[in-house]
Write a protein that holds these residues in place. Structure first.
Motif, PDB file in Angstrom:
ATOM      1  N   VAL A   1       0.860  -1.181   0.000  1.00  0.00           N
ATOM      2  CA  VAL A   1       0.000   0.000   0.000  1.00  0.00           C
ATOM      3  C   VAL A   1       0.897   1.231   0.000  1.00  0.00           C
ATOM      4  N   SER A   2       0.708   2.103  -0.999  1.00  0.00           N
ATOM      5  CA  SER A   2       1.507   3.327  -1.110  1.00  0.00           C
ATOM      6  C   SER A   2       0.687   4.525  -0.667  1.00  0.00           C
ATOM      7  N   ILE A   3       1.305   5.388   0.144  1.00  0.00           N
ATOM      8  CA  ILE A   3       0.621   6.568   0.662  1.00  0.00           C
ATOM      9  C   ILE A   3       1.388   7.810   0.225  1.00  0.00           C
ATOM     10  N   LYS A   4       0.672   8.713  -0.463  1.00  0.00           N
ATOM     11  CA  LYS A   4       1.286   9.941  -0.971  1.00  0.00           C
ATOM     12  C   LYS A   4       0.579  11.156  -0.390  1.00  0.00           C
ATOM     13  N   ASP A   5       1.272  12.303  -0.417  1.00  0.00           N
ATOM     14  CA  ASP A   5       0.650  13.531   0.069  1.00  0.00           C
ATOM     15  C   ASP A   5      -0.139  14.195  -1.060  1.00  0.00           C
ATOM     16  N   ALA A   6      -0.695  15.377  -0.786  1.00  0.00           N
ATOM     17  CA  ALA A   6      -1.530  16.069  -1.769  1.00  0.00           C
ATOM     18  C   ALA A   6      -0.763  16.457  -3.022  1.00  0.00           C
ATOM     19  N   ASN A   7       0.584  16.541  -2.938  1.00  0.00           N
ATOM     20  CA  ASN A   7       1.411  16.905  -4.086  1.00  0.00           C
ATOM     21  C   ASN A   7       1.920  15.695  -4.857  1.00  0.00           C
ATOM     22  N   GLY A   8       1.519  14.509  -4.427  1.00  0.00           N
ATOM     23  CA  GLY A   8       1.939  13.298  -5.118  1.00  0.00           C
ATOM     24  C   GLY A   8       3.272  12.739  -4.654  1.00  0.00           C
ATOM     25  N   GLN A   9       3.813  13.282  -3.576  1.00  0.00           N
ATOM     26  CA  GLN A   9       5.083  12.797  -3.058  1.00  0.00           C
ATOM     27  C   GLN A   9       4.847  11.563  -2.184  1.00  0.00           C
ATOM     28  N   LEU A  10       5.643  10.517  -2.409  1.00  0.00           N
ATOM     29  CA  LEU A  10       5.499   9.285  -1.643  1.00  0.00           C
ATOM     30  C   LEU A  10       5.913   9.518  -0.193  1.00  0.00           C
ATOM     31  N   LEU A  11       5.015   9.189   0.731  1.00  0.00           N
ATOM     32  CA  LEU A  11       5.292   9.361   2.148  1.00  0.00           C
ATOM     33  C   LEU A  11       5.773   8.072   2.800  1.00  0.00           C
TER      34      LEU A  11
END
Length: 228
Positions: free
Chosen positions: A133-143
């Motif tokens: 599961v990949s989680i990114k911020d509102a700017n599309g940066q991988l967190l």
């Protein structure tokens, strides 16, 4: 009864072959023979009967009983179908009962909990040797990435603590979540399920009511996987 009916059609200039074709056309289309059609045929039968060998009264009674029974069954079937549709379909009251509750449904946008992080589920259609599961911020940066390993087909719950891969606080979101699953034959169809609150209910003029879920949009009641 069948021979009398065939004789009537023959006297009207309709062959048995043509009547078979006509019956097939009627059965294959949306047009059906109703009570008025039957009465027309019965009248034609009486007008064209042999005066020296009139139609037996018992046959006429049997024909009338048959069309009455068939018509009644057809009406009953229509009524039962309408009742079934009403019972199976979601009502406005059903939809309103979801307001204020949190549901699990398909979606890619998730908001952080007050305590931090998010909870959700990965839904995969087949057995997979690796699920992540990949989680990114509102700017599309991988967190961060959550490795769920090998999993059987179905729903796999996960819980993210709200920290980035480097250990810093990722904030409250919104976050974009995606699921990736691979098996022995390649990628496995998968999707992310998010927990989100139901803020309102949309009731269209026609059709079923839908749930208004922030970050997800309009959700049909049939798309709700769980209720929190």
């Amino acid at each position: 009864m069948a021979s009398t009916f065939d004789s009537t059609l023959s006297s009207l200039g309709i062959s048995s072959t043509a009547s078979t074709t006509a019956n097939a056309a009627v059965n294959s289309s949306s047009t059906t023979l109703g009570t008025s059609d039957f009465l027309k045929l019965l009248t034609a039968q009486l007008q064209n009967q042999d005066p020296f060998s009139p139609t037996d009264n018992s046959q006429m009674v049997a024909q009338l009983a048959q069309i009455t029974s068939t018509s009644g069954i057809a009406d009953m079937s229509t009524t039962l179908k309408a009742i079934q549709t009403k019972l199976n379909g979601p009502s406005t009251a059903d939809a309103l009962s979801y307001v204020g509750k949190t549901i699990l449904t398909e979606g890619s946008t998730a908001y952080g909990r007050t305590s931090g992080g998010i909870a959700g589920a990965a839904e995969i259609d087949g057995d997979a040797s690796d699920v992540s599961v990949s989680i990114k911020d509102a700017n599309g940066q991988l967190l961060n990435t959550i490795d769920l390993g090998a999993q059987k087909a179905g729903d796999i719950s996960y819980d993210w603590n709200g920290k980035t891969a480097s250990g810093t606080d990722a904030g409250t979101g919104p976050f974009t979540v995606s699921v990736s699953a691979t098996g022995t034959s390649g990628s496995v169809a998968s999707r992310n399920l998010v927990w989100a609150p139901v803020s309102a209910v949309a009731v269209p003029a026609t059709g079923s009511p839908t749930l208004t879920v922030p970050g997800v949009g309009q959700v049909a009641l049939t798309a709700v996987r769980q209720v929190g």
